[in-house]
Design an enzyme around this catalytic site. Structure first.
Site, PDB file in Angstrom:
ATOM      1  N   ALA A  33       0.845  -1.196   0.000  1.00  0.00           N
ATOM      2  CA  ALA A  33       0.000   0.000   0.000  1.00  0.00           C
ATOM      3  C   ALA A  33       0.875   1.239   0.000  1.00  0.00           C
ATOM      4  CB  ALA A  33      -0.904  -0.020   1.228  1.00  0.00           C
ATOM      5  N   ASN A  34       0.268   2.415   0.103  1.00  0.00           N
ATOM      6  CA  ASN A  34       1.028   3.659   0.251  1.00  0.00           C
ATOM      7  C   ASN A  34       0.290   4.571   1.219  1.00  0.00           C
ATOM      8  OD1 ASN A  34      -0.770   5.549  -1.304  1.00  0.00           O
ATOM      9  ND2 ASN A  34      -0.339   4.056  -2.908  1.00  0.00           N
ATOM     10  N   ARG A  35       0.879   5.724   1.531  1.00  0.00           N
ATOM     11  CA  ARG A  35       0.364   6.567   2.603  1.00  0.00           C
ATOM     12  C   ARG A  35      -0.754   7.518   2.202  1.00  0.00           C
ATOM     13  NH1 ARG A  35       3.692   5.822   6.898  1.00  0.00           N
ATOM     14  NH2 ARG A  35       5.870   5.298   6.416  1.00  0.00           N
TER      15      ARG A  35
END
Ligand code: CTP
Ligand code: CA
Length: 225
Positions: A33-35
């Site tokens: 995932a990413n932020r």
């Protein structure tokens, strides 16, 4: 004219907005995932709907709820996001605010990857489809205005200008996502709008204000088409 004004400057316009991160599965219980919180895309969709647009909000697994008054299409992966965007066309505009994962794990394991004595798993990646580039470069049926974001950590204007040319989109909203700016995951944004006419830096403001300004610019641009 009165009915149109009452309904807002984007009444009758259909706009697709992508938002949030994507999740790329590793196995049934793990993902990459990413932020991205989805905050900027959510604010944009809300502002567009507030100006009367019919908004299709294609969102990855964001940490905040989607806005009211839009059609919400929930997806997880980049490939699902691409399908959802294509299904939402035709539209007058497409705003790509999602932080789409550039890569996915080449082969998702059907069962949970187990620890093995002394061994470490190796992940191999494949490149995800570039949704913004594909929509920007489609012939028939291309939305008349295609807007992308450029999350950069250095040389923001130069990278974003090159990105606009590479993708073929009309506008890029570039932002500096260096950890020190606190923008990724925060409530403020400092953006530079790149168009064919050059770069225009907006003062640092809330993500809601960025969204309102962008919605106003989109209404102007679509009226000029
Ligand atoms: N984007 C997209 N599909 C992808 C990757 C990015 O639609 N597979 C869109 C994003 O929503 C954003 C724009 O492209 O509007 C730019 O994303 P960014 O990550 O800044 O650019 P990349 O082309 O992926 O380049 P890099 O990450 O290497 O800077
Ligand atoms: Ca990227």
């Amino acid at each position: 004219i009165e009915a149109r004004l009452a309904a807002g400057p984007l009444a009758g316009r259909r706009i697709v907005v992508t938002s949030g991160p994507t999740h790329e599965p590793i196995d049934p219980v793990r993902y990459i995932a990413n932020r991205s919180s989805g905050a900027q895309g959510t604010a944009i969709a809300r502002a567009l709907a507030g100006q009367g647009a019919e908004v299709v909000f294609v969102t990855g697994p964001a940490t905040i709820p989607p806005p009211e008054g839009v059609e919400v299409v929930r997806v997880e992966t980049a490939r699902q996001m691409r399908e959802a965007v294509l299904s939402a066309l035709p539209a007058d505009a497409m705003i790509a605010a999602a932080a789409v994962a550039d890569w996915r794990v080449a082969e998702e394991s059907a069962s949970k990857i187990k620890k093995t004595k002394g061994g470490l798993p190796t992940l191999t990646f494949s490149e995800n489809p570039d949704i913004l580039a594909e929509i920007s470069q489609m012939g028939d049926g291309r939305p008349s205005l295609v807007v992308g974001f450029a999350a950069e950590t250095d040389d923001v204007e130069a990278h974003a200008t090159a990105k606009r040319a590479r993708k073929g989109c009309d506008w890029i909203l570039a932002n500096d996502v260096s950890p020190a700016t606190g923008i990724m995951g925060g409530s403020e944004n400092a953006v530079t709008l790149i168009t064919e006419d050059g770069a225009e830096s907006w003062p640092r403001m809330s993500k809601d204000q960025v969204a309102m300004q962008l919605a106003a610019r989109i209404a102007q641009a679509l009226d000029a088409v």
